[in-house]
Design an enzyme around this catalytic site. Structure first.
Site, PDB file in Angstrom:
ATOM      1  CE  LYS A  78     117.400 -26.681  45.882  1.00 40.13           C
ATOM      2  NZ  LYS A  78     116.231 -26.147  45.160  1.00 40.13           N
ATOM      3  NE  ARG A 120     140.367  -7.297  45.270  1.00 40.91           N
ATOM      4  CZ  ARG A 120     140.458  -7.334  46.592  1.00 40.91           C
ATOM      5  NH1 ARG A 120     140.697  -6.241  47.266  1.00 40.91           N
ATOM      6  NH2 ARG A 120     140.341  -8.478  47.259  1.00 40.91           N
ATOM      7  CB  THR A 121     135.846  -9.531  40.239  1.00 36.82           C
ATOM      8  OG1 THR A 121     137.258  -9.632  40.391  1.00 36.82           O
ATOM      9  CG2 THR A 121     135.464  -9.680  38.782  1.00 36.82           C
TER      10      THR A 121
HETATM   11  N1   CP Z   1     141.501  -9.142  41.794  1.00 34.59           N
HETATM   12  C1   CP Z   1     140.419  -9.883  42.058  1.00 34.59           C
HETATM   13  O1   CP Z   1     139.939 -10.673  41.216  1.00 34.59           O
HETATM   14  O2   CP Z   1     139.919  -9.720  43.320  1.00 34.59           O
HETATM   15  P1   CP Z   1     138.644 -10.437  43.907  1.00 34.59           P
HETATM   16  O3   CP Z   1     138.983 -11.914  44.005  1.00 34.59           O
HETATM   17  O4   CP Z   1     138.403  -9.803  45.241  1.00 34.59           O
HETATM   18  O5   CP Z   1     137.505 -10.250  42.950  1.00 34.59           O
END
Ligand code: CP
Length: 312
Positions: free
Chosen positions: A92, A64-65
């Protein structure tokens, strides 16, 4: 006149977003109002990031983020360089600080998800805006922004609500940022978790200093009929030292349709996602289930945030 000039808000400035500390109600209002305007006039605002190139560093998994930031940047006419920790020269032995310094050379702002709490606060000498996309068990400021934006959209206001945060409150960076940001409003907070996964003292004290009423519980049933928002979170398997510890708390809280008979009729069910088993998929089509709307809201809030950082 460029379109962004139409949505310029006085007294609303933000350069970095490393923590929710320092945010205030005026900045939040400004972000939420921009998010609404952009959402309602998508074509009108598709050049707000024209000519901007933004780095997106993810050293922990994300769907999502990472994707909503990429979508936000591209929908506003900007470009993005995405790099994961796995593919970078940190493999590395390069330091995290040198990694970020490198991306700074090529970009106008950097979005960063890293696995160490507080690591973004320690970065020195970075001269482009930095946005924290989640720092280990620390904070997740943009998630908290979209969570509050969602509460406003679902209930019309945040003030006067009783909000219940449920699950792994020790490791859950989303609840750390959210509790701190909610404390700017007139709310009551109810924390529901196993005893070994309580909300950290540092967050409790921060909220307490702002005069917000908070209580702790191990049983969701104790508060279910009194709350306006139920914010579920998953047990963060990847944060436990041993599988045995995780197995001990797995499945502690599961929301199922029949449980909601006891809740307020207009209760709102939220979740930062991803979910495991803590919300039954049978609830997904219930109008009180706001978690997919919440996920979509994230893109508009991130568009508004980027616009605010670049265009004031
Ligand atoms: N809510 C959220 O941070 O989802 P992700 O980890 O998929 O980004």
């Amino acid at each position: 006149m460029r379109f962004h000039e139409e949505i310029k808000d006085r007294h609303c400035h933000l350069r970095n977003l490393v923590s929710v500390d320092g945010l205030n109600r005026a900045i939040l209002k400004c972000i939420f109002e921009r998010a609404d305007r952009i959402r309602n006039n998508k074509d009108k605002y598709n050049n707000l990031l024209e000519g901007r190139l933004i780095g997106s560093i993810f050293c922990e998994p994300s769907t999502r983020t990472r994707c909503s930031f990429s979508a936000a940047i591209q929908r506003l006419g900007g470009k993005v360089i995405e790099i994961s920790g796995e593919d970078s020269s940190t493999k590395k032995g390069e330091s995290f600080s040198d990694f970020v310094k490198t991306i700074e050379c090529y970009t106008d702002a950097i979005i960063i998800r890293n696995s160490t709490a507080g690591s973004l606060k320690e970065l020195k000498g970075i001269n482009v805006p930095i946005i924290n996309a989640g720092d280990g068990v620390g904070e997740h400021p943009t998630q908290a922004l979209l969570d509050i934006y969602t509460i406003r959209r679902e209930r019309g206001t945040v003030n006067g609500l009783t909000i219940c945060l449920v699950g792994d409150l020790k490791h859950g960076r989303t609840v750390h940022s959210l509790a701190k940001l909610l404390a700017l409003y007139n709310v009551r907070l109810r924390y529901v978790s196993p005893k070994n996964l309580r909300i950290p003292q540092e967050i409790w004290k921060y909220v307490e200093q702002l005069g917000v009423e908070q209580t702790e519980h191990t049983d969701l049933d104790e508060v279910l009929d009194k709350v306006d928002i139920i914010y579920m979170t998953r047990m963060q398997r990847e944060r436990f030292n041993t599988a045995v510890e995780y197995e001990g708390v797995k499945g502690s809280y599961v929301i199922e349709p029949k449980m909601l008979n006891k809740a307020k009729e207009n209760v709102v069910i939220m979740h930062p996602l991803p979910r495991l088993d803590e919300i039954s998929p049978e609830l997904d089509n219930d109008p009180r289930a706001a978690y997919f709307r919440q996920m979509k809201n994230g893109m508009y809030v991130r568009m508004a945030l980027l616009d605010l950082i670049f265009n004031q």
